[in-house]
Motif scaffolding. Structure first.
Motif, PDB file in Angstrom:
ATOM      1  N   UNK A 170       0.787  -1.224   0.000  1.00  0.00           N
ATOM      2  CA  UNK A 170       0.000   0.000   0.000  1.00  0.00           C
ATOM      3  C   UNK A 170       0.821   1.277   0.000  1.00  0.00           C
ATOM      4  N   UNK A 171       2.138   1.173   0.102  1.00  0.00           N
ATOM      5  CA  UNK A 171       3.026   2.334   0.095  1.00  0.00           C
ATOM      6  C   UNK A 171       3.554   2.564  -1.318  1.00  0.00           C
ATOM      7  N   UNK A 193       6.850   4.039   9.890  1.00  0.00           N
ATOM      8  CA  UNK A 193       5.607   4.257  10.643  1.00  0.00           C
ATOM      9  C   UNK A 193       5.873   4.857  12.017  1.00  0.00           C
ATOM     10  N   UNK A 194       7.057   5.391  12.214  1.00  0.00           N
ATOM     11  CA  UNK A 194       7.416   5.972  13.503  1.00  0.00           C
ATOM     12  C   UNK A 194       8.288   7.204  13.288  1.00  0.00           C
ATOM     13  N   UNK A 200       5.455  13.378   9.369  1.00  0.00           N
ATOM     14  CA  UNK A 200       5.230  14.059   8.098  1.00  0.00           C
ATOM     15  C   UNK A 200       4.122  13.403   7.282  1.00  0.00           C
ATOM     16  N   UNK A 201       3.818  12.147   7.583  1.00  0.00           N
ATOM     17  CA  UNK A 201       2.739  11.470   6.859  1.00  0.00           C
ATOM     18  C   UNK A 201       1.379  12.069   7.189  1.00  0.00           C
ATOM     19  N   UNK A 202       1.310  12.815   8.293  1.00  0.00           N
ATOM     20  CA  UNK A 202       0.053  13.450   8.707  1.00  0.00           C
ATOM     21  C   UNK A 202       0.230  14.949   8.923  1.00  0.00           C
ATOM     22  N   UNK A 203       1.190  15.550   8.253  1.00  0.00           N
ATOM     23  CA  UNK A 203       1.478  16.968   8.412  1.00  0.00           C
ATOM     24  C   UNK A 203       0.337  17.808   7.842  1.00  0.00           C
ATOM     25  N   UNK A 204      -0.184  18.760   8.606  1.00  0.00           N
ATOM     26  CA  UNK A 204      -1.283  19.588   8.083  1.00  0.00           C
ATOM     27  C   UNK A 204      -0.790  20.561   7.015  1.00  0.00           C
ATOM     28  N   UNK A 205      -1.699  20.942   6.133  1.00  0.00           N
ATOM     29  CA  UNK A 205      -1.386  21.933   5.108  1.00  0.00           C
ATOM     30  C   UNK A 205      -1.473  23.327   5.708  1.00  0.00           C
TER      31      UNK A 205
END
Length: 211
Positions: A170-171, A193-194, A200-205
């Motif tokens: 999935x990556x 995953x750590x 950065x995988x969930x960094x807000x815009x």
């Protein structure tokens, strides 16, 4: 048996030619399924232009691909014109089920020797490489066209946004320069995953450009 990785490619991409020469290292850890898709369809789905559609980026991209090929020691020559219509070759490779022999021959002829992907002789040589000399006759078959379109749609649904792209668990690993990262992922997926990778995988815009 581990889940296979999927390598999505379009014959139109010089970087796919270079990345193909590095798939052996991936195969040492995972089986790899070769999947022809239509880059134009991917770009349309994401609302993007291709590098060759932006005049100064076109020249830069061609020079970058040539320089990288020379640095990698990979035989390389641009075909007579670029971009070109890749559909006939992609449909042939689809009809051949992404045969490694056929894909390797296609990239060698088009990007290693600089030949025209739409030349009937080139298409025939690719079919012959797979041991299917009759396959060139299947390019116009609707079922083959449908399979290629479906593969493209499936790639987009998986998040593929360019070619070449490796899909592993999935990556997505996009481009020849992401091959080392893909190998690191296969060696230690938890590291992705750590820590900073997770952050950065969930960094807000911070801002969105008006379109």
């Amino acid at each position: 048996m581990p889940q296979p990785a999927f390598w999505y490619f379009d014959i139109i991409s010089p970087f796919a030619h270079l990345a193909l020469t590095r798939l052996g290292a991936i195969r040492e850890r995972r089986p790899v399924v070769l999947k022809p898709i239509v880059l134009g369809g991917v770009l349309k789905a994401w609302g993007q232009l291709g590098p060759a559609e932006i005049a100064p980026k076109r020249v830069h991209t061609y020079r970058l691909a040539t320089h990288l090929a020379q640095a990698m020691g990979v035989p390389f020559r641009f075909p007579p014109a670029h971009p070109f219509n890749p559909l006939a070759m992609l449909r042939l490779l689809t009809a051949l089920d992404g045969s490694e022999a056929a894909v390797t021959a296609a990239f060698r002829l088009v990007w290693g020797e600089g030949r025209d992907a739409n030349d009937p002789q080139v298409l025939q040589e690719v079919a012959d490489a797979a041991g299917r000399p009759d396959a060139a006759a299947l390019i116009g078959e609707q079922v083959v066209k449908d399979r290629l379109r479906q593969a493209t749609e499936e790639a987009v649904a998986a998040g593929v946004f360019g070619v070449p792209s490796l899909l592993i668990d999935g990556e997505i690993f996009w481009g020849v320069d992401a091959m080392p990262m893909a190998l690191d992922y296969l060696a230690d997926s938890d590291a992705f995953r750590s820590g900073e990778m997770a952050r950065i995988s969930n960094l807000p815009e911070g801002i969105q450009r008006q379109r």
